[in-house]
Design an enzyme around this catalytic site. Sequence first.
Site, short mmCIF file in Angstrom:
data_model
loop_
_atom_site.label_atom_id
_atom_site.label_comp_id
_atom_site.label_asym_id
_atom_site.label_seq_id
_atom_site.Cartn_x
_atom_site.Cartn_y
_atom_site.Cartn_z
N VAL A 259 0.83 -1.20 0.00
CA VAL A 259 0.00 0.00 0.00
C VAL A 259 0.87 1.25 0.00
CG1 VAL A 259 -1.68 1.33 1.34
CG2 VAL A 259 -2.00 -1.14 1.05
N GLU A 260 1.94 1.24 0.75
CA GLU A 260 2.79 2.43 0.87
C GLU A 260 3.54 2.75 -0.42
OE1 GLU A 260 2.78 4.64 3.12
OE2 GLU A 260 2.10 3.69 4.96
N THR A 261 4.23 1.75 -0.99
CA THR A 261 5.12 2.03 -2.13
C THR A 261 5.10 0.99 -3.24
OG1 THR A 261 6.97 0.91 -1.07
CG2 THR A 261 6.78 3.31 -0.70
#
Length: 186
Positions: free
Chosen positions: A59-61
């Site tokens: 989700v982050e990167t």
Amino acid sequence: MRMLKKRWVLPLFVLVLGALFFSNGWMSWVYPIGYKEEIRKQSDSYAIDPFLIASIIRVETNFKPSKESKVGALGIMQLMPDTATWAIEQGKLPEATVERIKHEPDTNIRIGTWYLRNLSDQFGDNTLAVVAAYNAGPGNVKKWLEEGTWDGKLESVRNIPIGETRHYVQRVVYYYNQYTKVYETF
């Protein structure tokens, strides 16, 4: 003779596609996990579910290193510099630096997983509260839980007052569920 060869191409193609479709192996192309060894190592060190770590990274990167967000979050797990500095001090991890956190996925995963352990200790292993706190900060989540704004359950995730955090929790849960379906073990 040529016609006979052509007759076998389509059924063979369908058979191969069917075999791929009915095995979970092809789904790993859709839901890949990068940095498995480092995730597994830190998961073992800090007793955090490796699929949770992978879901947060996704989700982050999307497993792309050296990222810096508009608000200054660094690296593959998007750690804020102040949070990273605090985690390095509290976790007694002097070899880690903010610069290394940005550019070295293994260092970022180590600090991020340490932070997840810390959040898990704070929230009594309520994974959804941990995920929300990873995004919105533990102070916000404690306030929501204490005031009854959110009860820390998936059924009431719509009650999270910050839209970005609400969406973040939902996305992490989605990828967690996909990863645990696709991969039998980590």
